[in-house]
Enzyme design. Structure first.
Site, PDB file in Angstrom:
ATOM      1  N   HIS A  98       0.909  -1.362  -0.103  1.00 41.81           N
ATOM      2  CA  HIS A  98      -0.021  -0.129  -0.105  1.00 41.81           C
ATOM      3  C   HIS A  98       1.046   1.283   0.082  1.00 41.81           C
ATOM      4  CE1 HIS A  98      -3.949  -1.918   0.910  1.00 41.81           C
ATOM      5  NE2 HIS A  98      -3.263  -2.609   1.486  1.00 41.81           N
ATOM      6  N   LYS A 142     -14.354   8.479  -3.611  1.00 44.53           N
ATOM      7  CA  LYS A 142     -15.765   8.903  -2.690  1.00 44.53           C
ATOM      8  C   LYS A 142     -16.214  10.171  -3.170  1.00 44.53           C
ATOM      9  CE  LYS A 142     -13.810   5.937   0.941  1.00 44.53           C
ATOM     10  NZ  LYS A 142     -13.006   6.161   2.269  1.00 44.53           N
ATOM     11  N   THR A 178      -8.403   6.644  -1.631  1.00 45.46           N
ATOM     12  CA  THR A 178      -9.793   6.218  -1.970  1.00 45.46           C
ATOM     13  C   THR A 178     -10.912   7.066  -1.369  1.00 45.46           C
ATOM     14  OG1 THR A 178      -9.628   5.254   0.531  1.00 45.46           O
ATOM     15  CG2 THR A 178      -9.478   3.628  -1.340  1.00 45.46           C
ATOM     16  N   LYS A 226       1.082  14.361   1.685  1.00 43.00           N
ATOM     17  CA  LYS A 226      -0.202  14.739   1.454  1.00 43.00           C
ATOM     18  C   LYS A 226      -0.309  16.225   0.862  1.00 43.00           C
ATOM     19  CE  LYS A 226      -2.374  10.519   3.420  1.00 43.00           C
ATOM     20  NZ  LYS A 226      -3.217   9.912   2.655  1.00 43.00           N
ATOM     21  N   LYS A 281      -8.169  13.633   4.871  1.00 40.52           N
ATOM     22  CA  LYS A 281      -7.463  12.587   5.080  1.00 40.52           C
ATOM     23  C   LYS A 281      -6.175  12.619   6.067  1.00 40.52           C
ATOM     24  CE  LYS A 281      -6.326  14.027   0.661  1.00 40.52           C
ATOM     25  NZ  LYS A 281      -6.636  13.024  -0.037  1.00 40.52           N
ATOM     26  N   ARG A 282      -5.553  11.704   6.408  1.00 42.26           N
ATOM     27  CA  ARG A 282      -4.517  11.918   7.468  1.00 42.26           C
ATOM     28  C   ARG A 282      -3.535  13.029   7.153  1.00 42.26           C
ATOM     29  NH1 ARG A 282      -4.339   7.897  11.800  1.00 42.26           N
ATOM     30  NH2 ARG A 282      -2.246   8.989  12.129  1.00 42.26           N
TER      31      ARG A 282
END
Ligand code: 73E
Length: 825
Positions: free
Chosen positions: A369, A674, A670, A566, A560-561
């Site tokens: 992952h 969504k 992911t 990110k 998100k985290r």
């Protein structure tokens, strides 16, 4: 075994009647007999627990029947091994699966209860950090819905992911006490408890058959107590099982060895073992190599393998295992299962090594992952050997035989053998769990096209050269039951009115919506739903976080985290830059597209820069939200404790989805799927599954920006100096200068200095390099949003073209290419 004679005991288990009266009866029976209260004296929690148990009655019969059928037909099962299952609330999903939503609502109304109040009472089990855990939950939902036998195996953490609070804008973690009011969804099975050993040493001995064998003489042990959870398929009568393990002290403690007469001390030493499943490690992507974490990993896979063999290999013939199960390794966290199965087969079942290895190789497949080198788990041999001495020996032997093969295939290439060794020698001797998984696994997959490509080309290059056919891609997906039907009932109803039923289990049918993008009436209905979803969100945020939001803004969401790769900081630079341009008079507020920016993110408690970023977001929000100059055009909100439940209200309300990781760093994502499925447009880099989203929805309906992965590699090779971007871009300079000036920290220039320095002199994830491209893309967003009709058309097309991202499709691909299992007849 016993012989019942009563006719009811001989008949199959049945479900209660599917009617309002039938449901009221089940509910009241639970309330009166299980909770032991009358309706008039019951609390909201009593009512919630009774409602949940009443719904369970409608699943039990099928659950028992499914388990029986799997045993009887010896169907091959998926054993999904995952240290995390981030399930989200269960009640709504169970009501949907059983088609009881309306019946239950009416039944409770007739009891004078508003079902919404009871739904709100449920504490979600936060047994995961983020995408990886949520993916496991989506996958088991899809398998149940497709009727494919699966057992999920994981850990029942007593404390899930921490509850995030903010104190003066800084993250403060609170324990997640999800079990205190009781969980009605679990079934404890103490009779299936499994003993797990640790420590000690190994020795050789001559067995009764005259063969010299090795045995493990453990130093201590603990009991694994299973808790079962139902995993209901969507209105298909299929119910699979999720089995989570909880550590319990064994009562077999050996008083004489303590030999002090200190009974209390002896008990304390044993109960120490219960720490193993106390708490979920809150690191996403960069887990610390803690001893307790390795204990957790071994604990749950040892329980799971023992459990599977005992419960499904009833004739005890373990050579049939590959026909009965494929264990999917969800990242490296369960990879210690590989030497564990070898130990069971060789030391306990007494198979020859080679025969055991042939079986083991067929029983595992591995999903990677990540791409971040620091996220690839390695366990120091010192630690592994101390905790699991026999497993370390087994790993060494697997490695020796594997390297002998490599050396035979590449005779004059010792460097290659060293590169591929499961044992790293630097900076300390350690087991590379990803390599072990790759050597043992029948298949290895990445989670999006780009990610799988980079795995083959970079992270596992030698292995993909050696075993090209082992490598494959399965792009992630999300369950449309939870993330469309439950989260967005308005849109779901519109789709059903337009296409009829069936799309929820055949999501590619969303493509039939495509012509409706040109239908003004459909678009108007779509826009009304988006507005209603925003209203619903704002109502929630007012109650939950005491913030009031204007309802006529573009809603821009990044959830998100919190992680540097990110790039929440890049999002912040855009916000601060918009603000700076207004307060410095360069831009008139009347020219600005009004926007509300929403963040949701937890930082790992020990991740300093991530926590400082949270502090900066909150500080920027406080200043901007209080400034009358931007009052009508900019709002920043950061509701604390982002989780699955909040996501379900947030995502359907969003106009714009922020997916802005540095190219080559986000394996898949992911959340991005969504949002697209709920009609948000994406602003994103060419990373992870964004690549596939953009290909499917089309460039005109996606705001692409930033360096590509090859460009990132190029810039890095040439030498990246972020401050050159700062010097060369006045807008960027003004933005960083404003933060550095203390504008968001009451004039104190020291508070955010570390963050600013980090961006100026390190910037590992190249936020500054992508800044220009990002703000330009945001300007395109503003311009496009001005044409509400065009925006709505694009939003509809995002929905219509995202059917590919159903986790049902992911499951079909795993089944066809990796698992080779069949739905239950
Ligand atoms: O890109 C996501 C991906 O969508 C990735 O970062 C995440 O997995 C998602 C599902 O495939 C992920 N989480 C972890 N590694 N990758 C991880 C690592 C250690 C502990 C907890 C989570």
């Amino acid at each position: 075994s016993f012989q019942p004679t009563h006719p009811l005991a001989l008949a199959p288990v049945t479900s209660p009647p599917h009617s309002v009266d039938g449901f009221v009866r089940e509910f009241l029976r639970e309330l009166n007999t299980d909770s032991g209260v009358t309706l008039s004296r019951s609390t909201v929690n009593d009512q919630y627990l009774s409602l949940a148990r009443a719904v369970r009655h409608y699943l039990s019969a099928r659950w028992l029947e499914n388990t029986r059928k799997v045993r009887e037909t010896k169907a091959k099962m998926v054993g999904y091994l995952s240290a995390e299952f981030l399930l989200g609330r269960q009640l709504g999903n169970a009501l949907l699966a059983t088609d009881l939503e309306e019946i239950a609502e009416k039944a409770l109304a007739e009891c004078g209860i508003d079902i919404a109040t009871l739904r709100a009472q449920e504490v979600e089990p936060g047994l995961g950090n983020g995408g990886l855990g949520r993916l496991a939950a989506c996958f088991i939902d899809s398998l149940a819905t497709m009727g494919v036998p699966c057992i999920g195996y994981g850990i029942r953490y007593e404390y899930g992911i921490f509850r995030q609070t903010f104190v003066d804008g800084r993250q403060v973690e609170q324990p997640d006490t999800w079990l205190t009011l009781g969980s009605p969804w679990e079934f404890p099975h103490p009779e299936h408890a499994v003993q797990v050993d640790f420590g000690g040493h190994t020795e050789t001995y001559v067995d009764t058959d005259g063969v010299e064998r090795t045995r493990w003489v453990p130093g201590w042990n603990v009991l694994g107590m299973p808790f079962n959870y139902m995993v209901p398929g969507y209105q298909n009568g299929q119910v699979n099982t999720l089995r989570l393990w909880s550590a319990q002290a064994t009562n077999a403690f050996d008083l004489p060895t303590f030999n002090s007469g200190d009974y209390a001390e002896a008990v304390r030493a044993q109960t120490f073992a219960e720490n193993i499943t106390k708490v979920l490690y809150p690191e996403d992507s960069t887990p610390q190599g803690k001893e307790l974490r390795l204990q957790q990993q071994y604990f749950f896979v040892a329980c799971s393998i023992r459990d599977f063999i005992d419960r499904f290999i009833l004739d005890g013939d373990v050579t049939t295992l590959p026909e009965r199960v494929i264990f999917q390794l969800n990242d490296t966290h369960p990879v210690i299962a590989v030497p564990e199965l070898m130990r069971v087969l060789v030391d306990i079942e007494k198979l020859e090594w080679d025969a055991a290895w042939e079986i083991t190789k067929k029983c595992f497949a591995y999903t990677c992952h990540t791409l971040l080198p620091e996220a690839l788990e390695v366990w120091p041999t010192e630690l592994l050997g101390r905790l699991l001495p026999r497993h370390l020996e087994i790993i060494y032997r697997i490695n020796d035989e594997f390297l002998a093969e490599v050396r035979a295939a590449f005779p004059d290439d010792e460097m290659r053998a060293r590169r591929m060794s499961i044992i790293a020698e630097y900076p300390e001797r350690a087991v590379r769990m990803a390599y072990l998984a790759t050597v043992a696994g029948a298949k290895v997959n990445g989670v999006a096209e780009l990610h799988s490509q980079l795995l083959r080309d970079k992270v596992l290059h030698d292995f993909s050269e050696y075993w090209p056919e082992k490598f494959t891609n399965v792009t992630n997906g999300v369950t449309p039951r939870r993330f469309m039907r439950l989260a967005n009932p308005g849109l779901s109803q519109l789709i059903t009115e337009t296409l009829g039923t069936g799309w929820l289990t055949d999501l590619e049918r969303l493509a039939e919506l495509e012509p409706y993008a040109e239908d003004a009436e459909f678009r108007a209905a779509f826009v009304r739903i988006k507005e209603a979803n925003k209203t619903r969100l704002y109502r929630l945020l007012r109650a939950r976080d005491q913030v009031a939001l204007p309802d006529d803004h573009l809603l821009d969401v990044m959830v998100k985290r919190l992680h540097e790769y990110k790039r929440q900081s890049l999002k912040l630079l855009h916000i601060v830059s918009s603000y700076e341009q207004i307060i410095s008079g360069k831009v008139d507020p009347s020219q600005v597209t009004p926007r509300t920016f929403v963040f949701g993110a937890k930082a790992a408690p020990g991740y300093r820069i991530a926590k400082e970023t949270i502090h900066l977001i909150n500080s920027v929000a406080a200043v901007i939200n209080a400034d009358p100059l931007v009052k009508d055009v900019l709002k920043v909100v950061f509701p604390a404790n982002y989780n699955v439940t909040l996501a379900e209200t947030l995502i359907p309300a969003a106009d714009l989805s922020e997916q802005i990781s540095l190219a080559g760093k986000e394996a898949s994502g992911t959340g991005n799927m969504k949002f697209a499925l709920n009609g948000a447009l994406t602003i994103g880099t060419d990373d992870g599954a964004n690549v596939e989203i953009r290909q499917l929805v089309g460039d005109e309906h996606f705001f692409l920006f930033g360096l590509t992965e090859p460009e990132v590699a190029e810039v890095q090779t040439a030498g990246y100096r972020s401050h050159e971007y700062y010097e060369g871009d006045p807008q960027l300079k003004a933005t960083l200068d404003l933060i550095a000036s203390g504008h968001f920290s009451g004039g104190d220039r020291t508070v955010f200095e570390p963050l600013v320095s980090n961006l100026l002199y390190d910037d590992r994830f190249m936020a500054l390099a992508d800044f220009r491209s990002y703000v330009e893309a945001q300007a395109r967003v503003d311009a496009y949003y001005a044409d509400q009709d065009a925006w709505a058309r694009s939003a509809v097309l995002n929905v219509a073209r995202s059917g590919f991202f159903s986790s049902d499709r992911s499951m079909r691909e795993y089944i066809a290419r990796i698992w080779h299992t069949q739905p239950l007849r």
